[in-house]
Design an enzyme around this catalytic site. Structure first.
Site, PDB file in Angstrom:
ATOM      1  N   ARG A  56      -1.666  -0.099  12.272  1.00 46.53           N
ATOM      2  CA  ARG A  56      -1.870   1.393  12.492  1.00 46.53           C
ATOM      3  C   ARG A  56      -0.983   2.070  11.730  1.00 46.53           C
ATOM      4  O   ARG A  56      -0.136   2.564  11.556  1.00 46.53           O
ATOM      5  CB  ARG A  56      -3.068   1.962  13.121  1.00 46.53           C
ATOM      6  CG  ARG A  56      -4.363   0.982  12.623  1.00 46.53           C
ATOM      7  CD  ARG A  56      -5.648   1.460  13.743  1.00 46.53           C
ATOM      8  NE  ARG A  56      -6.224   2.795  13.299  1.00 46.53           N
ATOM      9  CZ  ARG A  56      -6.944   3.546  12.818  1.00 46.53           C
ATOM     10  NH1 ARG A  56      -7.652   2.606  12.305  1.00 46.53           N
ATOM     11  NH2 ARG A  56      -7.039   4.442  12.524  1.00 46.53           N
ATOM     12  N   GLU A  80       7.068  -2.543  -2.667  1.00 49.29           N
ATOM     13  CA  GLU A  80       6.795  -2.131  -1.003  1.00 49.29           C
ATOM     14  C   GLU A  80       7.381  -3.411  -0.141  1.00 49.29           C
ATOM     15  O   GLU A  80       8.029  -2.744   1.085  1.00 49.29           O
ATOM     16  CB  GLU A  80       5.228  -2.369  -1.318  1.00 49.29           C
ATOM     17  CG  GLU A  80       4.401  -2.094   0.131  1.00 49.29           C
ATOM     18  CD  GLU A  80       3.317  -2.720   0.239  1.00 49.29           C
ATOM     19  OE1 GLU A  80       2.645  -3.128  -1.256  1.00 49.29           O
ATOM     20  OE2 GLU A  80       2.059  -2.181   0.754  1.00 49.29           O
ATOM     21  N   HIS A 105       8.934   4.400 -25.372  1.00 43.50           N
ATOM     22  CA  HIS A 105       8.832   6.021 -25.633  1.00 43.50           C
ATOM     23  C   HIS A 105       9.534   6.462 -24.502  1.00 43.50           C
ATOM     24  O   HIS A 105       9.354   7.568 -24.027  1.00 43.50           O
ATOM     25  CB  HIS A 105       7.201   6.621 -25.546  1.00 43.50           C
ATOM     26  CG  HIS A 105       6.698   6.100 -26.347  1.00 43.50           C
ATOM     27  ND1 HIS A 105       6.393   6.339 -27.981  1.00 43.50           N
ATOM     28  CD2 HIS A 105       5.291   5.290 -26.534  1.00 43.50           C
ATOM     29  CE1 HIS A 105       6.517   6.335 -28.679  1.00 43.50           C
ATOM     30  NE2 HIS A 105       5.168   4.923 -28.031  1.00 43.50           N
ATOM     31  N   LYS A 155       4.122  -4.043  -5.528  1.00 44.24           N
ATOM     32  CA  LYS A 155       4.124  -5.014  -4.592  1.00 44.24           C
ATOM     33  C   LYS A 155       5.964  -5.468  -4.170  1.00 44.24           C
ATOM     34  O   LYS A 155       6.437  -5.105  -2.880  1.00 44.24           O
ATOM     35  CB  LYS A 155       3.824  -6.196  -4.949  1.00 44.24           C
ATOM     36  CG  LYS A 155       2.836  -7.304  -3.957  1.00 44.24           C
ATOM     37  CD  LYS A 155       2.100  -7.033  -3.378  1.00 44.24           C
ATOM     38  CE  LYS A 155       1.595  -5.995  -3.005  1.00 44.24           C
ATOM     39  NZ  LYS A 155       0.020  -5.595  -2.557  1.00 44.24           N
ATOM     40  N   ASN A 174      -4.238  10.684  17.134  1.00 46.75           N
ATOM     41  CA  ASN A 174      -4.715   9.089  15.359  1.00 46.75           C
ATOM     42  C   ASN A 174      -4.762  10.210  14.689  1.00 46.75           C
ATOM     43  O   ASN A 174      -5.994  11.332  15.492  1.00 46.75           O
ATOM     44  CB  ASN A 174      -5.337   8.475  15.558  1.00 46.75           C
ATOM     45  CG  ASN A 174      -5.444   8.180  14.451  1.00 46.75           C
ATOM     46  OD1 ASN A 174      -4.378   8.622  13.318  1.00 46.75           O
ATOM     47  ND2 ASN A 174      -6.884   7.720  13.492  1.00 46.75           N
TER      48      ASN A 174
HETATM   49  C1  AGP Z   1      -0.545  -2.515  -0.711  1.00 48.17           C
HETATM   50  O1  AGP Z   1      -0.078  -3.491  -0.218  1.00 48.17           O
HETATM   51  C2  AGP Z   1      -0.170  -1.024   0.032  1.00 48.17           C
HETATM   52  N1  AGP Z   1      -0.061  -1.346   1.184  1.00 48.17           N
HETATM   53  C3  AGP Z   1      -1.471  -0.342  -0.248  1.00 48.17           C
HETATM   54  O2  AGP Z   1      -1.188  -0.121  -1.416  1.00 48.17           O
HETATM   55  C4  AGP Z   1      -2.897  -0.323   0.350  1.00 48.17           C
HETATM   56  O3  AGP Z   1      -3.686  -0.809  -1.016  1.00 48.17           O
HETATM   57  C5  AGP Z   1      -3.540   1.379   0.372  1.00 48.17           C
HETATM   58  O4  AGP Z   1      -3.279   1.952   0.878  1.00 48.17           O
HETATM   59  C6  AGP Z   1      -4.753   1.291   0.808  1.00 48.17           C
HETATM   60  O5  AGP Z   1      -5.164   0.809   1.964  1.00 48.17           O
HETATM   61  P1  AGP Z   1      -7.316   0.502   1.471  1.00 48.17           P
HETATM   62  O6  AGP Z   1      -7.332  -0.542   0.767  1.00 48.17           O
HETATM   63  O7  AGP Z   1      -7.683  -0.364   3.253  1.00 48.17           O
HETATM   64  O8  AGP Z   1      -8.100   1.210   1.710  1.00 48.17           O
END
Ligand code: AGP
Length: 590
Positions: free
Chosen positions: A27, A469, A485, A466, A97
């Site tokens: 988290r 990230e 384009h 990906k 949180n």
């Molecule tokens: C994917 O590699 C990411 N870490 C991110 O886009 C993720 O898919 C997004 O935050 C959604 O999360 P969720 O599927 O838990 O809702």
């Protein structure tokens, strides 16, 4: 986001909370901290920028039976020791949180009175408010405080001299754990795995007072309420890497099992799913990030198989656009965690406007599941790497089944067996393909463009997400035809264009885009399941051949290739693919 946990009982509270925080690090991992209330009623706080493990030496001398802890994903205030939670004011110490949207105006009341703030966070003001409202009753002080808060919060508060933890919840999740002579609270179930036999989820605006012997729950008007208990089935994700150097690679190799298990689980829910979506004349698929990319594929499945209007939208846009919904709209909300704030709120909005909501999720007891009419399971198992791999392919498999079942009023054995062939193809691909030189090329480039048409375009978007990230290499996904384009202006010898070609009919058109890239001196790569296409480009650019899964199931196979490229590229660049900078696995704030 952020993970929070509290413990009160006879064990070493700091050690207990530390263990829970380690399991909540998905988290956020910008900083971590723990506050312990010892037997004399004194509170000690330790906190550090960085990962939870840094707290291990710091809690060695902290004895006490009550503790609250926090692992942070920074929203307000940069990651540093000072902004790490817990935050204290007077006798009160809290972890939070969520986001306090009106923190600036609340803070002003204190700064006008020359109160000093020690952090740049939105959370510290909550500690100040509880302290100000404290009049010998911790729960009442917390209640008075949350009455003036705007935004989202899962709050845990302790007070010097009071052997209890007070908890409040609005929009961010809180799970309570019932033990014997000890009790727990946490933002998410994994923290409580194996710790207690029963758990329950708090509702929005609920408060709770947790002591060693009891848990009392109150609604938003401070009336005592009870919330349904359920057996604590949370399992702590196995942290075993099974010999793999990273979770991302391990989880990539679990793609076949994710598809297989998702397919096996579907027949059991098919009936209730069909009942929920019966009569729908429009489908809306929602998700964020990777889940949105799965939604784009799902949209095409519904359009192609059922010939029904289908839209895919990012949850964060959908929830603020005054969407057109009727009682005949079915919304499929896709989320690995089931806790993504935008997706949960978008689904809640759709439901309030009369839509039937189907959760497509990996998390059976998540917030999303609880507010949906029915849940279609994605059986990916726990995914520790922040980057989604096996959950994406699980989602795509689940959406394929949802669309097919909707179109035909059920799923036939023949259709199931078609899908059952896919895990083997993915396994073959994982063992056979070599993406090393392409990944190295991407690592050395100034930018990588993933292109494709139709379903290939949806996978191109996922490949691009990906790659950026986990490797931090700039990247974009484009429909192949769009290149000319605008983006073509960026093409030079320092860029790589990766074309996905899994649809024979459209490959000719996508080939044109590759030709345009090559003729302008750009580097290119082709990922395909067709020997004809491969032969066309062999010796002219990098070519990766994948097993043929057929047009509609090809995303399950092509995804493996783009995920592998991103992983290898991250490794070449020395990045940590499992915990990329600035990110968290579960995005529980807006
Ligand atoms: C994917 O590699 C990411 N870490 C991110 O886009 C993720 O898919 C997004 O935050 C959604 O999360 P969720 O599927 O838990 O809702």
């Amino acid at each position: 986001m952020c993970g929070i946990m509290g413990y009160i009982g006879g064990k070493n509270a700091a050690e207990n909370v530390l263990e829970g925080l380690k399991r909540l690090e998905y988290r956020g991992y910008d900083s971590a901290g723990i506050a312990v209330l010892d037997n004399k009623g004194t509170i000690s706080v330790v906190k550090r920028q960085g990962r939870v493990i840094k707290l291990e030496p710091l809690i060695k001398n902290l004895q006490g039976g009550a503790a609250i802890g926090h692992t942070r994903w920074a929203t307000h205030g940069r990651p540093c020791d000072g902004n790490a939670h817990p935050h204290s004011a007077g006798r009160i110490t809290i972890v939070h949180n969520g986001i306090i949207e009106n923190y600036a105006e609340l803070k002003k009341q204190f700064t006008d009175e020359d109160e000093t703030f020690f952090s740049e966070t939105d959370s510290e003001v909550v500690a100040k408010l509880i302290n100000k409202n404290y009049n010998g009753n911790l729960l009442c002080a917390l209640y008075k405080t949350v009455c003036v808060l705007k935004g989202s919060y899962a709050l845990m508060a302790i007070c010097e001299g009071v052997d209890a933890i007070a908890v409040a919840k609005c929009k961010s999740s809180v799970i309570l754990g019932f033990g014997s002579g000890e009790n727990y609270c946490a933002s998410d179930e994994p923290a409580l795995a194996g710790k207690c036999s029963e758990i329950c989820s708090l509702e929005d605006y609920d408060l709770a007072l947790i002591t060693r012997k009891s848990i009392q729950i109150f609604d938003g008007n401070l009336n005592p309420v009870s919330r349904t208990k359920r057996p604590n089935t949370a399992v702590s994700a196995s942290l075993d890497l099974n010999g793999y150097p990273h979770y991302m690679l391990k989880e990539l190799h679990e793609v076949p099992a994710s598809i297989k298990n998702t397919v096996s689980a579907f027949p059991e829910v098919c009936g209730s799913y069909l009942k929920a979506v019966a009569g729908a004349d429009r489908i809306i698929l929602l998700g964020c990030g990777t889940a949105y990319h799965a939604a784009l594929i799902g949209k095409r499945y519904f359009e192609c198989f059922a010939r029904i209007p289908a839209e895919a939208e990012t949850s964060g846009e959908f929830r603020y656009k005054n969407p057109v919904i009727t009682k005949n709209t079915a919304v499929l909300a896709i989320s690995q965690s089931g806790e993504t704030a935008d997706t949960v709120e978008a689904a809640r909005l759709a439901s309030s406007l009369g839509a039937k909501v189907v959760a497509v999720t990996n998390a059976p007891y998540s917030r999303l599941t609880r507010i949906s009419d029915v849940s279609v399971p994605v059986e990916a198992g726990s995914e520790i790497c922040v980057a989604a791999t096996k959950s994406y392919t699980g989602q795509v498999a689940a959406l394929y089944l949802c669309a097919l079942a909707f179109a035909n009023g059920g799923i036939s054995e023949k259709e199931l067996s078609e899908l059952e062939k896919i895990p083997k193809l993915c396994k073959t691909a994982l063992n056979d393909i070599n993406v090393d030189s392409l990944a190295q090329m991407c690592a050395q480039s100034h930018g990588v463009y993933f292109i494709g048409k139709d379903l290939d375009y949806a996978v191109a978007l996922e490949g691009s997400l990906k790659l950026k990230e986990v490797s931090y290499v700039p990247s974009e996904g484009y429909p192949a035809g769009e290149l000319k384009h605008g983006t073509l202006a960026l093409i030079d010898g320092n860029t790589v264009s990766v074309a996905l070609m899994f649809d024979e009919k459209l490959s000719e058109k996508c080939s044109n885009a590759v030709e345009q890239v090559l003729s302008r001196g750009g580097k290119a790569a082709v990922i395909t399941d067709s020997e004809t296409i491969a032969n066309k480009f062999r010796n002219r650019c990098s070519v990766i051949i994948m097993p043929n899964a057929g047009k509609y199931l090809s995303p399950l196979v092509s995804a493996v290739a783009v995920q592998a490229i991103a992983y290898k590229c991250a490794v070449f660049l020395g990045r940590d693919p499992d915990k990329p900078r600035n990110l968290a696995k579960s995005v529980t704030v807006e």
